[in-house]
Design a protein around this motif. Structure first.
Motif, short mmCIF file in Angstrom:
data_model
loop_
_atom_site.label_atom_id
_atom_site.label_comp_id
_atom_site.label_asym_id
_atom_site.label_seq_id
_atom_site.Cartn_x
_atom_site.Cartn_y
_atom_site.Cartn_z
N LEU A 1 38.66 80.95 -7.69
CA LEU A 1 38.04 79.82 -7.00
C LEU A 1 38.07 79.96 -5.48
CD1 LEU A 1 39.41 76.84 -9.15
CD2 LEU A 1 37.06 77.67 -9.06
N CYS A 2 39.17 80.44 -4.93
CA CYS A 2 39.32 80.50 -3.47
C CYS A 2 38.67 81.77 -2.93
CB CYS A 2 40.80 80.46 -3.10
SG CYS A 2 41.08 80.47 -1.30
N PRO A 3 37.73 81.68 -2.00
CA PRO A 3 37.06 82.88 -1.49
C PRO A 3 37.98 83.78 -0.67
CG PRO A 3 36.39 80.94 -0.25
CD PRO A 3 37.19 80.43 -1.41
N GLY A 27 37.31 84.91 -4.86
CA GLY A 27 36.22 83.97 -5.12
C GLY A 27 35.13 84.58 -5.97
N GLN A 28 33.90 84.27 -5.62
CA GLN A 28 32.75 84.74 -6.38
C GLN A 28 32.23 86.08 -5.89
OE1 GLN A 28 29.83 81.62 -6.12
NE2 GLN A 28 31.16 80.07 -7.02
N LYS A 34 39.79 91.23 -8.59
CA LYS A 34 40.51 89.96 -8.68
C LYS A 34 41.64 90.04 -9.70
CE LYS A 34 36.54 87.81 -9.15
NZ LYS A 34 35.47 86.79 -9.29
N ALA A 53 39.78 75.87 -2.11
CA ALA A 53 38.37 76.24 -1.95
C ALA A 53 37.51 75.12 -1.39
CB ALA A 53 37.80 76.68 -3.30
N ASP A 84 33.61 75.11 0.19
CA ASP A 84 32.54 74.43 -0.53
C ASP A 84 31.87 73.39 0.36
OD1 ASP A 84 33.03 75.90 -2.82
OD2 ASP A 84 34.44 74.43 -3.63
#
Length: 264
Positions: free
Chosen positions: A33-35, A39-40, A47, A95, A99
């Motif tokens: 979740l946390c960049p 993250g993504q 990860k 995050a 966001d």
């Protein structure tokens, strides 16, 4: 004899494996979740390797472990689920400032015409260029500006505050996460509000000019003026926008501290 020795080794390593698994269960949602931790953007293998590395560090170096032995697989599954729920809450809190940056950028591009690129014919896509730009800019500022250790220490300090398997889901903690999410949405709206007001002003002026001079075709000038005017305001006010967003990152440590106290 070899089987007995192997069984003894497994029994000796059992508590260590359980501790590492519970650390990984709490860190897994945070990393996804946390960049700042992946993250993504980061590949899944990276990860997962980061989760395993941090879990081994927490157990072998920091001494994080379970207080009582885990006797059955059902108990282990319950503890893993509990750690994942608590880790999801921690990941959401860490995050939220990023966001908020993305929501603010999308709000800006919504008033500029869904996205600056999509407003132009035969160019770009339907994605929010400003949202992704502010998101990546905030990540860069946090990593290079010295706030990254603050967020990371807040995440790792939670293992000392809330021991493995001791997290207690409560209504107060859930309401706190919801309140922080609402605050992040408000920050995103506040970031995009000046540009939205400027775009609405441009539309108002174009409408009055069209009523005053109907013989002049001004309809084709609306989209370019919104794109150029909104882009100029974003460029001029990017420093103020980043200060507002960085204030949210600074507050992550205090939010994680409160969350840890509520979950004990």
């Amino acid at each position: 004899m070899n089987l007995e020795l192997l069984r003894a080794q497994i029994e000796l390593l059992g508590p260590h494996i359980v501790s590492v698994a519970l650390c990984a269960s709490r860190l897994l949602p945070v990393v996804f979740l946390c960049p700042l931790l992946g993250g993504q953007s980061a590949p899944t293998t990276v990860k997962l390797a980061l989760v395993l590395s941090l879990s081994l560090f927490l157990h072998l170096v920091a001494g994080v472990g379970v207080d009582a032995p885990v006797e059955t697989p059902v108990t282990l599954g319950a503890l893993v689920l509990k750690e994942m729920v608590y880790g999801t809450s921690v990941g959401l809190i860490a995050a939220l400032p990023f966001d908020a940056a993305r929501m603010g950028g999308r709000f800006i591009d919504l008033f500029r015409g869904t996205s600056a690129e999509a407003s132009l014919p035969m160019a770009g896509s339907r994605e929010s260029a400003t949202g992704d730009g502010l998101y990546q800019l905030l990540v860069t500022l946090v990593v290079t500006g010295g706030l990254f250790p603050l967020v990371l220490s807040g995440v790792l300090r939670g293992f000392g505050v809330v021991r493995l398997g001791a997290a207690v889901p409560s209504e107060a903690a859930a309401l706190y996460v919801v309140t922080l999410a609402g605050g992040a949405m408000a920050t995103g709206l506040a970031v995009g509000a000046p540009i939205a007001a400027a775009v609405l002003t441009v539309d108002c002026l174009m409408g009055m000019a069209s009523r005053a001079a109907p013989q002049v075709n001004l309809q084709d000038l609306g989209a370019p003026l919104r794109i150029l005017g909104g882009g100029a305001l974003v460029w001029l006010g990017v420093g103020v926008l980043c200060e507002r967003l960085l204030a949210g990152v600074v507050g992550v440590d205090e939010a994680l501290r409160w969350m840890g106290d509520a979950a004990r």
